[in-house]
Design a protein around this motif. Structure first.
Motif, PDB file in Angstrom:
ATOM      1  N   GLY A 168      41.985  36.753  37.437  1.00  0.00           N
ATOM      2  CA  GLY A 168      40.783  35.970  37.697  1.00  0.00           C
ATOM      3  C   GLY A 168      40.911  35.005  38.852  1.00  0.00           C
ATOM      4  N   ASN A 169      42.044  34.322  38.984  1.00  0.00           N
ATOM      5  CA  ASN A 169      42.206  33.363  40.066  1.00  0.00           C
ATOM      6  C   ASN A 169      42.345  34.047  41.418  1.00  0.00           C
ATOM      7  N   THR A 170      42.936  35.245  41.440  1.00  0.00           N
ATOM      8  CA  THR A 170      43.004  35.993  42.691  1.00  0.00           C
ATOM      9  C   THR A 170      41.605  36.405  43.126  1.00  0.00           C
TER      10      THR A 170
ATOM     11  N   GLU B 293      34.326  32.180  34.186  1.00  0.00           N
ATOM     12  CA  GLU B 293      33.699  31.659  35.398  1.00  0.00           C
ATOM     13  C   GLU B 293      33.037  32.748  36.247  1.00  0.00           C
TER      14      GLU B 293
ATOM     15  N   ILE C 235      39.607  32.742  30.614  1.00  0.00           N
ATOM     16  CA  ILE C 235      40.113  32.926  31.971  1.00  0.00           C
ATOM     17  C   ILE C 235      39.182  33.733  32.880  1.00  0.00           C
TER      18      ILE C 235
ATOM     19  N   SER D 176      47.199  30.556  27.510  1.00  0.00           N
ATOM     20  CA  SER D 176      46.779  31.303  28.700  1.00  0.00           C
ATOM     21  C   SER D 176      47.916  31.859  29.550  1.00  0.00           C
TER      22      SER D 176
ATOM     23  N   SER E 294      38.907  34.753  42.451  1.00  0.00           N
ATOM     24  CA  SER E 294      38.287  33.523  42.929  1.00  0.00           C
ATOM     25  C   SER E 294      38.754  33.191  44.348  1.00  0.00           C
ATOM     26  N   LEU E 295      40.052  33.395  44.610  1.00  0.00           N
ATOM     27  CA  LEU E 295      40.575  33.151  45.957  1.00  0.00           C
ATOM     28  C   LEU E 295      39.909  34.055  46.977  1.00  0.00           C
TER      29      LEU E 295
ATOM     30  N   MET F 285      49.902  31.783  42.727  1.00  0.00           N
ATOM     31  CA  MET F 285      48.698  31.656  43.537  1.00  0.00           C
ATOM     32  C   MET F 285      49.003  30.994  44.869  1.00  0.00           C
TER      33      MET F 285
ATOM     34  N   THR G   5      53.567  28.059  43.027  1.00  0.00           N
ATOM     35  CA  THR G   5      52.980  28.932  42.014  1.00  0.00           C
ATOM     36  C   THR G   5      52.796  30.318  42.616  1.00  0.00           C
TER      37      THR G   5
END
Length: 414
Positions: free
Chosen positions: A114-116, A375, A372, A356, A118-119, A89, A87
């Motif tokens: 958003g996931n970056t 959180e 997304i 998404s 979070s990472l 990510m 992926t």
């Protein structure tokens, strides 16, 4: 065809597999599912493992199908080498897992997927300091750099609010300071923009998005552009310094990030992405054109409070975007005025689909603050300029008139 000729973007990608030679005259590289690769000479097997000659070791570190995709992406980004991951990510995570150590410092754009984000929170918990800055102004990046700064990380067009980093000036700053400059090119793709042109040393692409383009395969890639001098990077382990310095970075990432981290791309997914990539330029031209038309229509509607799209003259980074990008991409977002329920609006759309993903052939919409970016909390969303009514739109390849009618009707309440 002569493979030494400098063909255009689409011609190069379309014929790349065939020009390198494929079994039985196939036009696409076939799907190789084997995870193991046998050698008639055990000495050759050892030589491949030791990096003395090319070859495949084990499926977690690549196979012929994945290698063919890596070569395509590498040509898109005009790099010296590309690695593919399960992926996008996975690609980002592998970089930081393999290149950063406790005590290091990173300067990152505050406007992130958003996931970056979070990472980065996870990375901070492992002893790496991260400074989030408004990267639309290089002065903010410069002010955050310390003696421990190893990486500057930005996205070309931020998801979802479409802020555009001061890409060229940040690249100049990183070159002056000897800092590795990493650019996530997902929102622009190598067709609209090549980060190498502004001094990026590593380029990330979420292949799931526009490069694959059809929402049917997950994947990510990391390209070394050849711009960064790896002899200046302090975190290279001695056993990866056997080759020329230009190879140190990818060698360490392949071992520490791909082999050890295990975020390996599946060959079936690699095949889907490689086939999808053939029409990248055609799709980006259509989706960019559709996005500009939709952004203009929304901006003119009195029920819309704000529209965020780099192609609009009202966008704060319209000038930078016009200077650097071939066009403005397929991502836009907008805010509805108070009193208009974003869920009711979304439910009235007939063509645009609540989902998404990004970079699909179909137009996808999502209420950002409630999904997304939920959180991260209201305070962090506010610091990123994400309103509670913000709707992100990944514009597809539908006929423009049908798409505009769909959004107009939803605004009208029909």
């Amino acid at each position: 065809m002569n493979d030494k000729k400098n063909y255009g973007f689409t011609t190069t990608i379309l014929h790349n597999d065939r020009l390198k030679g494929i079994e039985h005259g196939s036009l696409h590289k076939p799907i190789h599912t084997s995870v193991a690769f046998g050698y008639a000479d055990a000495r050759q097997l050892a030589s491949v493992f030791q990096g003395k000659e090319p070859g495949f070791r084990y499926g977690r570190q690549g196979n012929p199908t994945i290698s063919a995709l890596e070569d395509k992406v590498n040509k898109m980004e005009q790099g010296v080498g590309t690695l593919c991951f399960a992926t996008g990510m996975g690609a980002i995570g592998a970089v930081f897992q393999s290149l950063l150590r406790a005590g290091d410092h990173v300067v990152s754009s505050a406007f992130l997927f958003g996931n970056t984000n979070s990472l980065w929170q996870t990375t901070m918990g492992q002893g790496v300091a991260v400074s989030f800055v408004d990267a639309t102004d290089v002065a903010n990046v410069a002010a955050a750099i310390t003696d421990q700064t190893r990486v500057v990380f930005v996205e070309t067009i931020a998801n979802p609010r479409t802020q555009v980093a001061d890409l060229r000036r940040i690249g100049e700053l990183c070159q002056q300071r000897g800092i590795l400059y990493i650019v996530d090119n997902t929102m622009t793709t190598p067709y609209l923009f090549r980060p190498k042109s502004v001094g990026a040393g590593l380029v990330i692409n979420a292949l799931t998005k526009s490069i694959g383009g059809h929402g049917n395969a997950l994947g990510g890639s990391l390209t070394d552009t050849g711009v960064y001098d790896w002899s200046r990077f302090p975190n290279i382990y001695e056993n990866y310094k056997k080759a020329a310095p230009a190879q140190w970075g990818l060698a360490q990432i392949r071992a520490k990030g791909l082999r050890d981290f295990g975020a390996s791309l599946a060959p079936e997914a690699a095949h889907h992405i490689a086939v999808g990539a053939e029409t990248l330029a055609l799709r980006m031209e259509r989706t960019s054109s559709n996005a500009l038309a939709l952004a203009g229509m929304l901006e003119a509607d009195e029920r819309v409070a704000a529209v965020h799209y780099p192609g609009l003259k009202s966008h704060p980074q319209h000038g930078i975007s016009t200077e650097l990008f071939r066009s403005y991409g397929s991502l836009l977002s907008f805010e509805l005025k108070d009193g208009i329920d974003c869920f009711d609006f979304l439910n009235r759309l007939k063509l645009a689909i609540p989902a998404s993903n990004l970079g699909d052939t179909r137009t996808l919409v999502i209420p950002v603050a409630h999904t997304i970016f939920y959180e991260m909390g209201a305070e962090r969303r506010a610091s990123m300029g994400i309103a509670e009514s913000l709707i992100r739109v990944s514009v597809g390849i539908e006929d423009a008139d049908d798409l505009l009618d769909d959004f107009a009707c939803a605004l009208e309440g029909c």
